[in-house]
Design a protein around this motif. Sequence first.
Motif, short mmCIF file in Angstrom:
data_model
loop_
_atom_site.label_atom_id
_atom_site.label_comp_id
_atom_site.label_asym_id
_atom_site.label_seq_id
_atom_site.Cartn_x
_atom_site.Cartn_y
_atom_site.Cartn_z
N GLU A 1 0.94 -1.13 -0.03
CA GLU A 1 -0.01 0.09 0.20
C GLU A 1 0.77 1.40 0.12
O GLU A 1 0.33 2.37 -0.49
N ARG A 2 2.05 1.14 0.47
CA ARG A 2 3.01 2.26 0.37
C ARG A 2 2.98 2.76 -1.11
O ARG A 2 3.34 2.08 -2.13
N PRO A 3 2.93 4.36 -1.31
CA PRO A 3 3.19 4.82 -2.45
C PRO A 3 4.69 4.68 -3.02
O PRO A 3 5.64 4.70 -2.15
N PRO A 4 4.86 4.89 -4.28
CA PRO A 4 6.33 4.84 -4.67
C PRO A 4 6.96 6.28 -4.33
O PRO A 4 6.38 7.15 -4.41
N ARG A 5 8.18 6.22 -4.18
CA ARG A 5 8.70 7.58 -3.88
C ARG A 5 10.15 7.40 -4.82
O ARG A 5 10.73 6.53 -4.85
N ARG A 6 10.32 8.99 -5.46
CA ARG A 6 11.76 9.07 -5.94
C ARG A 6 12.84 9.10 -4.96
O ARG A 6 12.44 10.08 -4.00
N ARG A 7 13.84 8.60 -5.11
CA ARG A 7 14.91 8.86 -4.02
C ARG A 7 16.31 9.65 -4.88
O ARG A 7 16.15 9.75 -6.25
N ASP A 8 16.79 10.35 -4.15
CA ASP A 8 18.17 10.87 -4.59
C ASP A 8 19.11 9.88 -4.45
O ASP A 8 19.64 9.65 -3.45
N ALA A 9 19.57 9.28 -5.57
CA ALA A 9 20.81 8.31 -5.58
C ALA A 9 22.01 9.11 -5.99
O ALA A 9 22.05 9.95 -6.71
N SER A 10 22.89 8.72 -5.16
CA SER A 10 24.21 9.09 -5.45
C SER A 10 24.97 8.60 -6.69
O SER A 10 24.33 7.41 -7.06
N ALA A 11 26.16 9.05 -7.20
CA ALA A 11 26.76 8.33 -8.58
C ALA A 11 27.21 6.90 -7.84
O ALA A 11 27.28 6.00 -8.99
N LEU A 12 27.52 6.57 -6.63
CA LEU A 12 28.00 5.13 -6.38
C LEU A 12 26.79 4.33 -6.03
O LEU A 12 27.35 3.00 -5.54
N ASP A 13 25.57 4.85 -5.77
CA ASP A 13 24.55 3.78 -5.27
C ASP A 13 24.23 2.93 -6.35
O ASP A 13 24.22 3.30 -7.57
N GLU A 14 23.86 1.86 -5.90
CA GLU A 14 23.59 0.71 -6.96
C GLU A 14 21.84 0.47 -7.12
O GLU A 14 21.65 -0.04 -8.05
N ALA A 15 21.01 1.37 -6.19
CA ALA A 15 19.58 1.40 -6.41
C ALA A 15 19.12 2.94 -6.47
O ALA A 15 20.02 3.83 -6.00
N GLY A 16 17.93 3.05 -6.68
CA GLY A 16 17.40 4.49 -6.31
C GLY A 16 17.07 5.21 -7.71
O GLY A 16 16.85 6.45 -7.36
N ARG A 17 17.62 4.77 -8.82
CA ARG A 17 17.29 5.52 -10.03
C ARG A 17 16.15 5.24 -10.84
O ARG A 17 15.76 5.69 -11.85
N GLY A 18 15.43 4.20 -10.36
CA GLY A 18 14.34 3.46 -11.28
C GLY A 18 13.30 4.50 -11.72
O GLY A 18 12.88 4.63 -12.93
N LEU A 19 12.74 5.28 -10.67
CA LEU A 19 11.55 6.20 -10.99
C LEU A 19 12.02 7.41 -11.76
O LEU A 19 11.36 8.00 -12.36
N HIS A 20 13.53 7.71 -11.46
CA HIS A 20 13.86 8.82 -12.40
C HIS A 20 13.93 8.41 -13.88
O HIS A 20 13.46 9.21 -14.77
N LEU A 21 14.21 7.31 -14.09
CA LEU A 21 14.22 6.50 -15.59
C LEU A 21 12.68 6.47 -15.99
O LEU A 21 12.63 7.09 -17.11
N VAL A 22 11.95 5.88 -15.27
CA VAL A 22 10.44 6.29 -15.61
C VAL A 22 10.05 7.50 -15.92
O VAL A 22 9.59 7.87 -17.19
N ALA A 23 10.24 8.57 -15.07
CA ALA A 23 9.95 9.85 -15.41
C ALA A 23 10.52 10.51 -16.62
O ALA A 23 9.79 11.31 -17.42
N GLN A 24 11.73 10.20 -16.87
CA GLN A 24 12.52 10.81 -18.13
C GLN A 24 11.96 10.01 -19.41
O GLN A 24 12.16 10.56 -20.36
N MET A 25 11.51 8.59 -19.40
CA MET A 25 11.09 7.97 -20.43
C MET A 25 9.76 8.19 -20.97
O MET A 25 9.37 7.44 -21.95
N SER A 26 8.96 8.44 -20.07
CA SER A 26 7.54 8.40 -20.19
C SER A 26 6.89 9.82 -20.38
O SER A 26 7.71 10.78 -19.70
#
Length: 171
Positions: free
Chosen positions: A106-131
């Motif tokens: 039930e938790r809403p999705p949330r965009r995170r601020d990922a650093s250059a070294l983070d292995e996760a956290g960019r998914g919704l940024h990609l979705v926003a850019q490509m949609s």
Amino acid sequence: MVVVLNSDSGHRSSTEESAPAAVRPPYVVTLDCAFPVGVRAATDARRSLREAFHEVIAPDALSDAEVVLTELVANSVTASQLGATVTVVARQLVSSLLIEVSDSCERPPRRRDASALDEAGRGLHLVAQMSRSWGWYPEPQGKTVWALLPGVAHPHGGCHGEGDASPPVHG
């Protein structure tokens, strides 16, 4: 279960049931399937999307759709408990593709601020850019996250109807 419908061109894949032509315009293709939560969910969803839409969506646009779908399914898998399922619905109308991924969290999705070294956290940024747009809505037992992708009509046919000859929009 995978259900793919295209009532005009006769293209069908893994179809168990088709809707009457009067219910859907002839240029609609729909994918509706569920995947168990696990490491194969995104891979299986991507393969199902490609099988359903490879004849009606331009290759570059289909690749973009696969990236968006992968990110949405990966987020749903991460948010869900083992034993749950992730549901994918994709609908192509004229020159747009709507992808919806539902899960039991039930938790809403949330965009995170990922650093250059983070292995996760960019998914919704990609979705926003490509949609063209994306969002989510609550379900009685979970949520659905959706993304609308523009310019998906295949340049060599596959879709029929006025106004769907627009060129694909690339990333």
